[in-house]
Write an enzyme that holds these catalytic residues in place. Structure first.
Site, PDB file in Angstrom:
ATOM      1  N   CYS A   1      -5.263  -3.313   3.227  1.00 56.35           N
ATOM      2  CA  CYS A   1      -4.751  -3.055   4.400  1.00 56.35           C
ATOM      3  C   CYS A   1      -6.170  -2.708   5.713  1.00 56.35           C
ATOM      4  O   CYS A   1      -6.551  -4.413   6.019  1.00 56.35           O
ATOM      5  CB  CYS A   1      -4.332  -1.949   4.207  1.00 56.35           C
TER       6      CYS A   1
ATOM      7  N   LYS B   1      -9.835   0.630  -2.456  1.00 57.95           N
ATOM      8  CA  LYS B   1      -9.639   0.195  -1.247  1.00 57.95           C
ATOM      9  C   LYS B   1     -11.169   0.902  -0.632  1.00 57.95           C
ATOM     10  O   LYS B   1     -11.402   2.154  -0.734  1.00 57.95           O
ATOM     11  CB  LYS B   1      -9.135   1.379  -0.269  1.00 57.95           C
TER      12      LYS B   1
ATOM     13  N   GLU C   1       0.802  -1.042   0.152  1.00 59.44           N
ATOM     14  CA  GLU C   1       0.297   0.164  -0.064  1.00 59.44           C
ATOM     15  C   GLU C   1       0.759   1.435   0.051  1.00 59.44           C
ATOM     16  O   GLU C   1       1.573   0.844   0.866  1.00 59.44           O
ATOM     17  CB  GLU C   1      -1.648  -0.400   0.785  1.00 59.44           C
TER      18      GLU C   1
END
Length: 269
Positions: free
Chosen positions: A155, A114, A41
């Site tokens: 994440c 995301k 990321e």
């Protein structure tokens, strides 16, 4: 079997510097015959301020970072998941944190934005509010690759198991998760969550992480890992140092495990 690689970096606020570092690690992974390479990321920028990524945001389909990834994929004849790239959205004060997948010809195959943003208070001195600068995505992604059907997360997504169960139902055999875990949460939960997402869906899990002290004072946990569908850690970059880890993807073993434990062999109907 096909080899995959997870790259660990300690990115700075200098995009060119980060791309140069990534280029060396991509070449290293390709030279070891990896067919799919996963970057962490924010590999291209970890700003001194959360708004720095807005300054270097790119229009989808063009820009320095995207051109770099396309060129690296084509030049090295590998598939690359660039996670994440700051992509412009309809809010000029925000970006989308986009993990973009390139094939070995340098063409875009898929894009995942995301969904779950990192809005947490870990302590009085450690507060994060990703939603101030990032617009959440909405769509889940599972895509065919030479190593298997790839589901993509980023994440903080890892804390939402229902998302990964949905990726399984859509056919995922491998989960790739670019990340930048904090030291506190990484120490407590990174490996635990990674193994959990792998074993509850009987998927391979590739976690490519940021590790080390960044220019904004933030310290990330590192410890990139690859987990088997049985939940075993089969490769790990212990600590914070940049580097590459590898593992072979064996889909026969994956389906043998699913069959032995009573999971459906066809999971995308």
């Amino acid at each position: 079997m096909q080899k995959v690689a997870a790259i660990q970096m300690c990115s700075t606020n200098n995009v060119r510097e980060n791309l140069d570092a990534a280029e060396k690690l991509i070449h290293q992974a390709a030279s070891a015959h990896a067919k799919l390479i996963v970057l962490p990321e924010m590999f291209a920028i970890m700003g001194t301020d959360a708004k720095d990524k807005i300054i270097v945001k790119e229009k989808y389909g063009e820009g320095l970072i995207q051109s770099f990834l396309s060129e690296q994929a084509r030049k090295n004849n590998v598939w690359i998941l660039g996670g994440t790239i700051p992509i412009a959205c309809d809010d000029v004060n925000k970006i989308r944190a986009a993990a973009i997948l390139y094939d070995d010809q340098g063409s875009v195959v898929a894009r995942y934005d995301k969904i779950h943003l990192f809005d947490v208070t870990l302590s009085h001195d450690e507060i994060y509010k990703e939603s101030d600068t990032t617009q959440p995505g909405k769509d889940l992604i599972v895509v065919d690759t030479p190593v298997g059907k790839l589901g993509i997360g980023v994440c903080y997504d890892i804390r939402f198991p229902e998302m990964f169960r949905d990726l399984f139902r859509r056919g995922a055999e491998i989960i790739a998760l670019p990340s930048a875990f904090t030291v506190k949460t990484g120490t407590a939960h990174w490996e635990l969550l990674s193994r959990s997402r792998a074993v509850e869906n009987f998927c391979y899990f590739i976690g490519a992480a940021q590790g080390g002290q960044h220019g904004n004072g933030r310290k990330t946990y590192g410890n990139s890992l690859i987990v088997s569908p049985w939940g075993d850690v089969i490769a790990k970059n212990i600590g914070e140092n940049p580097g590459v880890i590898y593992a072979d993807i064996d889909l026969k073993t994956l389906y043998d495990i699913r069959k032995s434990i009573g999971q459906p062999l066809k999971n995308n109907d």
